[in-house]
Scaffold this motif. Sequence first.
Motif, PDB file in Angstrom:
ATOM      1  N   ARG A  41       0.849  -1.201   0.000  1.00 46.82           N
ATOM      2  CA  ARG A  41       0.000   0.000   0.000  1.00 46.82           C
ATOM      3  C   ARG A  41       0.875   1.238   0.000  1.00 46.82           C
ATOM      4  NH1 ARG A  41      -5.731   0.291   2.552  1.00 46.82           N
ATOM      5  NH2 ARG A  41      -5.956  -0.729   0.533  1.00 46.82           N
ATOM      6  N   ASN A 100       0.532   4.783   0.215  1.00 48.32           N
ATOM      7  CA  ASN A 100      -0.351   5.909   0.518  1.00 48.32           C
ATOM      8  C   ASN A 100       0.124   7.191  -0.148  1.00 48.32           C
ATOM      9  OD1 ASN A 100      -2.286   4.610   2.244  1.00 48.32           O
ATOM     10  ND2 ASN A 100      -0.690   4.462   3.794  1.00 48.32           N
ATOM     11  N   THR A 117       2.336  -1.476   4.708  1.00 53.70           N
ATOM     12  CA  THR A 117       2.086  -0.052   4.564  1.00 53.70           C
ATOM     13  C   THR A 117       3.373   0.708   4.300  1.00 53.70           C
ATOM     14  OG1 THR A 117       0.185  -0.194   6.033  1.00 53.70           O
ATOM     15  CG2 THR A 117       1.088   1.996   5.642  1.00 53.70           C
TER      16      THR A 117
END
Length: 308
Positions: free
Chosen positions: A69, A71, A305
């Motif tokens: 991921r 972001n 993340t």
Amino acid sequence: MQDPQTPQIDYVVVGLGNTGEAAASSRHNAGFLFCDYLSNCIHMQQHLLATGGSVDNPTLPTHPPRYVRRNDLGADINDTVFTIFPGETLASHSDVAIAKASKKQSAEPVSRTLRLLIVKPIWGMNDSGVAVRNVLLAYNIANPSKQLIVAFDDLNTLPGSIAIHTGTDLGAIRGHKGVESIVQHLGNSASEFIRFRLGIGRPHGDTKALQFVDASFQKENRELDLFGYALDLTAQALQYYFASNGDSKSTKKKFGKSKKLPLNKLQQVSVQIALARSLVVVPYSISADSALYLQMESLSFPFETVGV
């Protein structure tokens, strides 16, 4: 600056959809479903190569493919590699393309490995273009018109069929906010990317188009079987596109025909893909009663993340 030891990105495959459990199995998430399907197909290939297995005597990987991921970019990304073998399902066209790519006029065609980014924008369908632009810039994609492939749901293509388009004219897909967002943010100079339109057909009766695309695939009228066939057909078309060094015209001619599939064809396809594809799962459970449930049983992808 990219590490000189790191191979360049060959292709970026983007699937359009929306995040969240409510949207997970919707028709509008056909692009996300294809990304997960493709990730699992490639992951299975990597596992078979690493273990010396085959589809005739397979073993399951111990873990699913990994999306990271990002972001900061607005996308979940699976950075992976895919190997093309001479003669693998694609017959003469692929062999010729691979032979040319190897630059060995008298040698036997050789396998080659491609580095792919499989991308799911996470900032919403209508802002897909922002994430796609960010990914292309972050990974230094020099030629989006050849290297960018976008897969998404299409009301104007029959269920079980796919359509393949290039060029800046959106034509029949005008109104698909995800595709329009990509064109808007890339600009005309970079918006001639190849588009794989996964057919979902149009709603019947008084059902509105928006209500239809936001609803889940159903087992009635073999809809889920048809979508499963479209997933497999799109994966085959993508493999053909890779093997032909990005020949979109021949890929479109071979695979991009929207036509109604007879039921006996669906039954034949179910048998043909039962073994390999029953080992390929996507992270959404749709219906335990569907013939494709074995291919689509539920699991959760692990995420790492990265970014802000």
